[in-house]
Design an enzyme around this catalytic site. Sequence first.
Site, mmCIF file in Angstrom:
data_model
loop_
_atom_site.group_PDB
_atom_site.id
_atom_site.type_symbol
_atom_site.label_atom_id
_atom_site.label_comp_id
_atom_site.label_asym_id
_atom_site.label_seq_id
_atom_site.Cartn_x
_atom_site.Cartn_y
_atom_site.Cartn_z
ATOM 1 N N SER A 236 0.930 -1.234 -0.188
ATOM 2 C CA SER A 236 -0.017 0.303 0.506
ATOM 3 C C SER A 236 0.915 1.282 0.381
ATOM 4 O O SER A 236 2.315 1.014 -0.131
ATOM 5 C CB SER A 236 -1.196 -0.245 1.127
ATOM 6 N N LYS A 237 -0.249 2.231 0.064
ATOM 7 C CA LYS A 237 0.802 3.772 -0.039
ATOM 8 C C LYS A 237 1.755 3.372 1.356
ATOM 9 O O LYS A 237 3.096 4.491 1.167
ATOM 10 C CB LYS A 237 0.533 4.941 -0.070
ATOM 11 N N ARG A 238 1.884 2.944 2.332
ATOM 12 C CA ARG A 238 2.255 3.517 3.383
ATOM 13 C C ARG A 238 3.953 2.905 3.540
ATOM 14 O O ARG A 238 4.908 2.512 3.930
ATOM 15 C CB ARG A 238 1.567 2.526 4.028
#
Length: 495
Positions: free
Chosen positions: A264-266
């Site tokens: 994910s972007k994280r």
Amino acid sequence: MADAGPQSSNDATGANDAAGANVVTRFAPSPTGYLHIGGARTALFNWLFARHHGGKFLLRVEDTDRARSTEEAIAAIFDGLDWLGLGGDEEPVFQFARAARHAEVAHQLLADGHAYKCFATPDELTALREEQRAARKPMRYDGRWRDRDPAEGGDKPYVIRLKAPKEGETVIADAVQGRVVVQNVELDDMILLRSDGTPTYMLAVVVDDHDMGVTHIIRGDDHLNNAFRQLGIITAMDAIEGGWPKPVYAHIPLIHGADGAKLSKRHGAMGVDAYRDELGMLPEAVANYLLRLGWGHGDEETLSIARAIELFDLAGVGRSPSRFDIKKLENMNGHYMREADDARLAALVAPLLSAQGLTVDATLLESAMPSLKLRAKTVHDVADGARFLFTPRPIPIDAAAKVLLDDAAFALIKSVADRFDVLTDWTMEAIETAVRAAAEDAGIGLGKVAQPLRVALTGRTTSPGIFDVVFLLGKDETLARLSDMSHYVADGHNS
Ligand code: GLU
């Protein structure tokens, strides 16, 4: 859609890499967002495989989702590929523009009895799904128009469906996943052409791959289920006109975050442009990192492009999801920063400094590069380390550095300044001798002199080696900054 996933077994070796010189691979992004890191890796593997075999690497923009495909996304994807050096060998193909050709194939399948018209209405199909759901049966189209006379449909709207085999099984010898089998009963008669005459994604992909001469399809394993359906179209067309060979499939595991969860972007699932612009990475570092993410050859970690082309094969692609580790990428980037040409790095860093309002001396920046890049992991680190060179006097002293400015420090600064003042040769050797003499005189270690000197010259507690700092600033600027320190006391700024 069939709900049962394909069964994989490892009793087969899968297709091998003895592919010969006619290899054609492709990267087929859907332009609904940026080029993310997983897409970049898919592109890289396809590119390397084609280069390894002396074949061709093609690009296809899958822009059939008109609502979600944007010009910006297309530009961002090309930009990201160019940055990584993964341009296509021919002009890119735009899928939407080929809709008529896709429809032509659907009609060919229809004319030859490999497809049929289905007049089932949306309401009918919803009812069918409801029944299947209630009976806890897999939800698939039941073939109700498969053997009916299309004349019964009259002039009502219809879709064209593939007449998929009902018995037997479909086997894929996937070059990464091994032998994967699906029972044909699980594959329903999918739609090829919608009632408005537009082709489905499944049809478009197959027709384009065929027309582009694609021999090897290397893509994310989220497409493995699609491959079975796509093979149905290929087999039917091959039966009709020949010349539709099955491609070699290589479905590569997706990239997960360091914690094992879907990326994910994280985790760093940003656009490739963010690795360049926000994180300050070099393309060769990103490419090398992506190569090692899911592919390996012994314990070689850093591979040049030439070496990667020489070694790349599908046998080296792992079967389990790879874990994205930003720290490893940073270390890889640090390696390539140290290898990178100084003028190139200076050209990357200069705009970052200008954007901070600093006036950059390009020659000075380049000559500082060998010492600046030593401890840098990113282009931003270098920019940060280079700031002191162009900061106008009196330079600001940051909080951690201020603490070091006591009376003893000022005395040392003065003592060093006096020694620098009389130097006629501004060489590293002369500078070092002067600083060492000041340390000896004061009866302290070199480090104890270096630290206040660093604070006075850079305003910070960390910087490139102190002799480098002094040398790069030059005699006049060094003396001026050291002398600023006396005003600093007088103005009482150090309280
Ligand atoms: N357009 C698809 C995607 O972006 C790829 C299709 C394919 O590789 O066959 O996921």
